[in-house]
Design a protein around this motif. Structure first.
Motif, PDB file in Angstrom:
ATOM      1  N   GLU A  89      12.284  -0.661   9.268  1.00  0.00           N
ATOM      2  CA  GLU A  89      11.038  -1.331   8.847  1.00  0.00           C
ATOM      3  C   GLU A  89      11.353  -2.670   8.186  1.00  0.00           C
ATOM      4  O   GLU A  89      10.674  -3.671   8.412  1.00  0.00           O
ATOM      5  CB  GLU A  89      10.272  -0.459   7.844  1.00  0.00           C
ATOM      6  CG  GLU A  89       9.515   0.679   8.504  1.00  0.00           C
ATOM      7  CD  GLU A  89       9.033   1.714   7.486  1.00  0.00           C
ATOM      8  OE1 GLU A  89       9.231   1.530   6.264  1.00  0.00           O
ATOM      9  OE2 GLU A  89       8.470   2.740   7.943  1.00  0.00           O
ATOM     10  N   SER A  90      12.406  -2.690   7.367  1.00  0.00           N
ATOM     11  CA  SER A  90      12.743  -3.911   6.618  1.00  0.00           C
ATOM     12  C   SER A  90      13.162  -5.036   7.565  1.00  0.00           C
ATOM     13  O   SER A  90      13.014  -6.206   7.243  1.00  0.00           O
ATOM     14  CB  SER A  90      13.855  -3.632   5.605  1.00  0.00           C
ATOM     15  OG  SER A  90      15.111  -3.532   6.252  1.00  0.00           O
ATOM     16  N   ALA A 147       6.939  -6.988   0.361  1.00  0.00           N
ATOM     17  CA  ALA A 147       5.687  -7.024  -0.397  1.00  0.00           C
ATOM     18  C   ALA A 147       5.448  -5.665  -1.053  1.00  0.00           C
ATOM     19  O   ALA A 147       5.026  -5.578  -2.214  1.00  0.00           O
ATOM     20  CB  ALA A 147       4.524  -7.388   0.516  1.00  0.00           C
ATOM     21  N   GLU A 148       5.779  -4.606  -0.311  1.00  0.00           N
ATOM     22  CA  GLU A 148       5.577  -3.274  -0.874  1.00  0.00           C
ATOM     23  C   GLU A 148       6.496  -3.020  -2.062  1.00  0.00           C
ATOM     24  O   GLU A 148       6.090  -2.471  -3.084  1.00  0.00           O
ATOM     25  CB  GLU A 148       5.815  -2.214   0.197  1.00  0.00           C
ATOM     26  CG  GLU A 148       4.510  -1.580   0.619  1.00  0.00           C
ATOM     27  CD  GLU A 148       4.622  -0.858   1.937  1.00  0.00           C
ATOM     28  OE1 GLU A 148       5.529  -0.022   2.079  1.00  0.00           O
ATOM     29  OE2 GLU A 148       3.794  -1.164   2.829  1.00  0.00           O
ATOM     30  N   VAL A 205       5.480 -14.126   1.365  1.00  0.00           N
ATOM     31  CA  VAL A 205       6.599 -13.296   0.901  1.00  0.00           C
ATOM     32  C   VAL A 205       7.910 -14.092   0.952  1.00  0.00           C
ATOM     33  O   VAL A 205       8.649 -14.140  -0.015  1.00  0.00           O
ATOM     34  CB  VAL A 205       6.711 -11.987   1.709  1.00  0.00           C
ATOM     35  CG1 VAL A 205       7.956 -11.210   1.315  1.00  0.00           C
ATOM     36  CG2 VAL A 205       5.486 -11.118   1.463  1.00  0.00           C
ATOM     37  N   GLU A 262       8.268  -9.081   5.723  1.00  0.00           N
ATOM     38  CA  GLU A 262       7.173  -9.449   4.821  1.00  0.00           C
ATOM     39  C   GLU A 262       6.531  -8.197   4.225  1.00  0.00           C
ATOM     40  O   GLU A 262       6.341  -8.099   3.023  1.00  0.00           O
ATOM     41  CB  GLU A 262       6.076 -10.230   5.549  1.00  0.00           C
ATOM     42  CG  GLU A 262       6.249 -11.723   5.480  1.00  0.00           C
ATOM     43  CD  GLU A 262       6.988 -12.242   6.686  1.00  0.00           C
ATOM     44  OE1 GLU A 262       7.440 -11.402   7.506  1.00  0.00           O
ATOM     45  OE2 GLU A 262       7.137 -13.470   6.804  1.00  0.00           O
ATOM     46  N   LYS A 263       6.230  -7.268   5.120  1.00  0.00           N
ATOM     47  CA  LYS A 263       5.540  -6.054   4.675  1.00  0.00           C
ATOM     48  C   LYS A 263       6.469  -5.235   3.762  1.00  0.00           C
ATOM     49  O   LYS A 263       6.058  -4.751   2.711  1.00  0.00           O
ATOM     50  CB  LYS A 263       5.136  -5.239   5.912  1.00  0.00           C
ATOM     51  CG  LYS A 263       4.331  -4.030   5.604  1.00  0.00           C
ATOM     52  CD  LYS A 263       3.636  -3.505   6.865  1.00  0.00           C
ATOM     53  CE  LYS A 263       3.071  -2.137   6.632  1.00  0.00           C
ATOM     54  NZ  LYS A 263       3.966  -1.030   6.964  1.00  0.00           N
ATOM     55  N   PHE A 264       7.710  -5.106   4.196  1.00  0.00           N
ATOM     56  CA  PHE A 264       8.665  -4.309   3.438  1.00  0.00           C
ATOM     57  C   PHE A 264       8.815  -4.835   2.007  1.00  0.00           C
ATOM     58  O   PHE A 264       8.675  -4.105   1.034  1.00  0.00           O
ATOM     59  CB  PHE A 264      10.027  -4.304   4.143  1.00  0.00           C
ATOM     60  CG  PHE A 264      11.091  -3.575   3.387  1.00  0.00           C
ATOM     61  CD1 PHE A 264      11.179  -2.194   3.453  1.00  0.00           C
ATOM     62  CD2 PHE A 264      11.989  -4.265   2.577  1.00  0.00           C
ATOM     63  CE1 PHE A 264      12.159  -1.510   2.732  1.00  0.00           C
ATOM     64  CE2 PHE A 264      12.963  -3.590   1.853  1.00  0.00           C
ATOM     65  CZ  PHE A 264      13.050  -2.214   1.935  1.00  0.00           C
ATOM     66  N   ARG A 285       5.472  -4.834  -5.237  1.00  0.00           N
ATOM     67  CA  ARG A 285       4.333  -4.259  -5.959  1.00  0.00           C
ATOM     68  C   ARG A 285       4.783  -3.439  -7.160  1.00  0.00           C
ATOM     69  O   ARG A 285       4.008  -3.171  -8.068  1.00  0.00           O
ATOM     70  CB  ARG A 285       3.486  -3.398  -5.013  1.00  0.00           C
ATOM     71  CG  ARG A 285       2.431  -4.253  -4.394  1.00  0.00           C
ATOM     72  CD  ARG A 285       1.410  -3.561  -3.560  1.00  0.00           C
ATOM     73  NE  ARG A 285       0.966  -4.565  -2.619  1.00  0.00           N
ATOM     74  CZ  ARG A 285       1.217  -4.561  -1.329  1.00  0.00           C
ATOM     75  NH1 ARG A 285       1.859  -3.556  -0.793  1.00  0.00           N
ATOM     76  NH2 ARG A 285       0.809  -5.542  -0.560  1.00  0.00           N
ATOM     77  N   ASN A 316       9.707  -5.853   9.995  1.00  0.00           N
ATOM     78  CA  ASN A 316       8.640  -6.548   9.288  1.00  0.00           C
ATOM     79  C   ASN A 316       9.019  -6.802   7.821  1.00  0.00           C
ATOM     80  O   ASN A 316       8.529  -6.131   6.910  1.00  0.00           O
ATOM     81  CB  ASN A 316       7.351  -5.718   9.381  1.00  0.00           C
ATOM     82  CG  ASN A 316       6.142  -6.550   9.018  1.00  0.00           C
ATOM     83  OD1 ASN A 316       6.283  -7.622   8.408  1.00  0.00           O
ATOM     84  ND2 ASN A 316       4.966  -6.057   9.356  1.00  0.00           N
TER      85      ASN A 316
END
Ligand code: PRX
Length: 652
Positions: free
Chosen positions: A39-40, A49-50, A64, A45-47, A53, A43
């Protein structure tokens, strides 16, 4: 490939984490790691960003990350506002106010100080207010030249609270080294102590600080922590006591955290490179914090109830990231030790483990080897059953030391995370995740999520399985250095020129057929002595600056405890006598120029050094001589091949 690495790779035993460990671990199995890793990469950005948080931002980022391999512009969490000390302190106050943030063990056994999160918060705020009162502002620089005392941690966090950039100088460095580092960043303040303790003796740190500051115009004030109570000279108008300033009327124990931009500089840390001068590695705010937070959490499998101890000195990156910022961002209890592992006896570390019921212990192979040599009677003296996880960093760990660590310290139940990283990487890049991976002694196993390493040949093509090559990182990660302080050109040339756009680590490595990484050591002129990074060129310049020396070449040779040690070949000026006294004098000179850690173990006087016809010293040949090799490889390009035989005969 160095022989010791060959032997590492012949160790084929594997070690699985225990069921209990796995069950409770943050990352529980290899599948979970693979999923996260994939996943990292797919994507990022998504990884990220999570992950981010889990950190408190005052204002969210716009993007990101962005990375331009041509201009080398790298930004993480751009547009965001945050504060590092807020994340390491304030945000824990709600739930962990009375939890211990810092346990300090002084060199003397009875010297212990503890700080709860609330206490540490207050101390940090007070000192931040002192700095503010002295006129320090966002973007200013402070140098610290301190022993391992709580004030060092407090000062670091206070800097981050008001946006001041710290540059910490290892307490064992010389006045000269302090001077170059102060000048390098034009620091306004130096924080030091009246003295430091080493094996019961007082080291006059303030004297070195005075010598350094004399030549530094930028320094306005020197703040001195009272540690050893010895007599020191206080320079009027310049020198002030920490305890007096912090206790002054009007110094409040609250201080509003500065709203820092994601890419605002956080700290500078000097490290050695291929060329003579050490370079000031620059780390910035958001990316660094997010990265050390998550690596500390997953790699050390940090839990709220853990007592965590990293034996590094805060003068090195390991101390920055994994004594202070990483553990405190996680709300952990971090232990800081002022002394050395073999004083008053070789059981000191184990005594501390028992005393504070340490769960996670992170150290360097050189310490493991040194304590292994002392025999097992020392490890048996104390109860080590609190340990749950062990770590190693700084140099390759030989399987023998790994197995001893695993058996005698970890009681065969603690996983060992052999973590590979650098000052420049800010945090750990290649490592086992302890609940998820089967360990192989000597292998650093796998990249942390988000990290894309590769092994390249000289021509930039990919090395095949088990083929050694240049270790590069293909994409930036949040804690990647953002530059060399004051030297843009050197940033590109050192890290991004050989393979354009890819980060060159300077290390050699290979990947085995199962996909696991093995670090083979530096490919440049950097040597790892007891886990301390030393540039051979730096030591050469120091020796050559001695009045009796005409020329010198420094090479590493394998050392049973230190991993590597320095061997100096020295040509003297005409008429100078080759004496043992002069050798001592040269060692002393290096200690004054750099610090005792850079002193060569062996010095050989040489009437001539092996050179090519164009006058270049052939260090490859000198290295082979220092290692005691019979076969020195090709010597046909030498201007005078007879030089080599003489050097070989007089080998130290
Ligand atoms: O050669 C690698 C070695 O230490 C170098 C980085 O040194 P420094 O910037 O001082 O940071 C040390 C602490 C992170 C690397 O280029 N090194 C670090 N960790 C390992 C290692 N070599 C082998 N195995 C490791 N686990």
């Amino acid at each position: 490939m160095p022989e010791e690495i060959e032997s590492i790779m012949h160790e084929l035993r594997k070690f699985k984490p225990g069921k209990e460990f796995r069950k409770k671990a943050h990352i529980k199995n290899f599948k979970q790691y693979q999923k996260l890793y994939n996943e990292s990469i797919k994507n990022p950005e998504k990884f990220w960003a999570e992950i981010a948080r889990e950190i408190d931002f005052f204002k969210k980022w716009k993007r990101v990350y962005c990375w331009d391999p041509k201009t080398l512009k790298c930004k993480w969490f751009d547009g965001a506002k945050l504060n590092v000390s807020y994340n390491c302190l304030d945000r824990h106050l709600k739930t962990r106010k009375n939890k211990l943030a810092l346990i300090w063990q002084g060199e003397q056994e009875e010297d212990v100080k503890t700080y709860t999160y609330e206490e540490l918060y207050k101390e940090v705020c007070r000192f931040a207010n002192v700095l503010k009162k002295l006129g320090l502002k966002k973007g200013d620089r402070i140098c610290m030249y301190l022993p391992m005392i709580p004030e060092l941690a407090i000062a670091m966090l206070a800097c981050t609270r008001i946006g001041v950039i710290h540059s910490i100088v290892f307490g064992g460095y010389s006045a000269k080294a302090v001077e170059t580092r102060i000048k390098g960043c034009k620091a306004k303040i130096l924080i030091t102590s009246d003295g430091s303790l080493r094996k019961g003796k007082i080291i006059p740190v303030k004297e070195s600080a005075d010598i350094a500051v004399k030549k530094c115009k930028s320094i306005k004030k020197v703040i001195i922590v009272k540690r050893t109570n010895n007599n020191i000279q206080m320079k009027r108008g310049r020198d002030i006591w920490w305890h007096e300033e912090i206790n002054k009327k009007g110094i409040k124990d609250e201080c509003k955290p500065a709203m820092m931009d994601a890419e605002d500089p956080l700290f500078i840390l000097y490290t050695s490179g291929t060329t003579g001068k050490p370079k000031g590695v620059l780390h910035t705010t958001a990316g660094y914090l997010v990265y050390v937070y998550i690596t500390a959490k997953w790699i050390f499998d940090l839990k709220d109830e853990d007592a965590y101890w990293c034996t590094a000195d805060i003068g090195w990156i390991t101390g920055h990231s994994y004594i202070i910022y990483g553990p405190l961002a996680n709300g952990a209890t971090t232990i800081m030790f002022e002394g050395v592992p073999n004083y008053p006896d070789p059981a000191r570390c184990w005594k501390i483990v028992e005393k504070f019921k340490v769960n996670i212990f992170y150290t360097a192979p050189t310490l493991i080897r040194a304590l292994e040599k002392e025999g097992n009677k020392w490890t048996k003296k104390y109860d080590l059953s609190s340990l749950r996880l062990l770590g190693s960093v700084g140099e390759p760990i030989n399987p023998e030391a790994w197995l001893w660590y695993h058996t005698h310290i970890g009681n065969k139940k603690c996983p060992i995370v052999d973590t590979w990283w650098q000052t420049e990487t800010g945090g750990i890049l290649i490592t086992p995740l302890p609940g998820a991976m089967t360990l192989k002694p000597g292998s650093v196993l796998r990249p942390f999520p988000g990290v894309i390493p590769d092994i390249l040949r000289e021509d930039g093509t990919k090395a095949s399985v088990n083929e050694g090559g240049y270790l590069v990182i293909k994409q930036p990660w949040p804690a990647m250095l953002r530059g060399i302080w004051g030297n843009k050109k050197r940033f590109r040339e050192t890290y991004f020129k050989k393979f354009p756009g890819l980060y060159l680590t300077g290390d050699g490595a290979k990947i085995d057929k199962e996909g696991d990484f093995w670090i083979m050591g530096r490919l440049d002129d950097v040597v790892n002595v007891s886990g301390h990074r030393i540039g051979t060129m730096e030591v050469e310049s120091a020796i050559v600056s001695h009045k009796s020396v005409a020329e010198a070449a420094i090479v590493p040779y394998p050392h049973a405890i230190k991993g590597q040690a320095l061997y100096a070949f020295v040509s003297l000026n005409k008429g100078v006598k080759k004496t043992e006294k002069l050798k001592d004098g040269l060692r002393k000179h290096v200690a004054e120029e750099i610090g005792p850690i850079a002193k060569p173990d062996r010095i050989q006087f040489a009437d001539a050094l092996p050179k090519t016809r164009s006058g270049k010293i052939m260090r490859r040949i000198l290295k082979a001589i220092a290692e005691g090799k019979e076969d020195l490889g090709n010597t046909s390009t030498l201007a005078d091949p007879t030089v080599v035989e003489i050097l070989k005969q007089k080998r130290q």
